[in-house]
Design a protein around this motif. Sequence first.
Motif, PDB file in Angstrom:
ATOM      1  N   ALA A   7       0.823  -1.214   0.000  1.00 49.33           N
ATOM      2  CA  ALA A   7       0.000   0.000   0.000  1.00 49.33           C
ATOM      3  C   ALA A   7       0.860   1.268   0.000  1.00 49.33           C
ATOM      4  CB  ALA A   7      -0.924  -0.002   1.210  1.00 49.33           C
ATOM      5  N   CYS A  10       1.690   1.707  -3.796  1.00 52.15           N
ATOM      6  CA  CYS A  10       0.572   1.874  -4.724  1.00 52.15           C
ATOM      7  C   CYS A  10       0.206   3.346  -4.860  1.00 52.15           C
ATOM      8  CB  CYS A  10      -0.635   1.080  -4.223  1.00 52.15           C
ATOM      9  SG  CYS A  10      -2.096   1.311  -5.266  1.00 52.15           S
ATOM     10  N   GLY A  12      -2.314   4.232  -7.086  1.00 46.54           N
ATOM     11  CA  GLY A  12      -3.664   4.297  -7.628  1.00 46.54           C
ATOM     12  C   GLY A  12      -3.738   4.522  -9.119  1.00 46.54           C
ATOM     13  N   GLU A  29     -12.138   7.167  -3.830  1.00 45.79           N
ATOM     14  CA  GLU A  29     -11.060   7.919  -3.171  1.00 45.79           C
ATOM     15  C   GLU A  29      -9.729   7.736  -3.887  1.00 45.79           C
ATOM     16  OE1 GLU A  29     -11.947   9.509  -0.106  1.00 45.79           O
ATOM     17  OE2 GLU A  29     -13.932   8.882  -0.772  1.00 45.79           O
ATOM     18  N   ASP A  31      -8.275   4.788  -4.029  1.00 42.90           N
ATOM     19  CA  ASP A  31      -7.557   3.706  -3.347  1.00 42.90           C
ATOM     20  C   ASP A  31      -7.846   2.372  -4.021  1.00 42.90           C
ATOM     21  OD1 ASP A  31      -6.477   5.415  -1.405  1.00 42.90           O
ATOM     22  OD2 ASP A  31      -8.309   5.291  -0.201  1.00 42.90           O
TER      23      ASP A  31
END
Length: 64
Positions: A7, A10, A12, A29, A31
């Motif tokens: 995470a 990432c 997005g 969002e 995500d």
Amino acid sequence: MKIFVDAQRCEGHGVCEEVAPELFRIDDEGDLVVLFDGDEVPPDRQEAAAGAVRVCPVNALRAR
Ligand code: SF4
């Protein structure tokens, strides 16, 4: 096959969603949401998962 999402890495981009929309989705969002249970990719989705790992531009997906 298990897929792990880093995470922190990432950003997005959503390229994984383009390659495997049945496994990955970018929410409102921005995500990443993983659409399979836990880390384990269903057997019939492993090829798509491997493709997503290959195309992620920041190497945020790892297969094991
Ligand atoms: S392609 Fe990589 S950086 Fe983009 S949303 Fe998917 S995991 Fe995150």
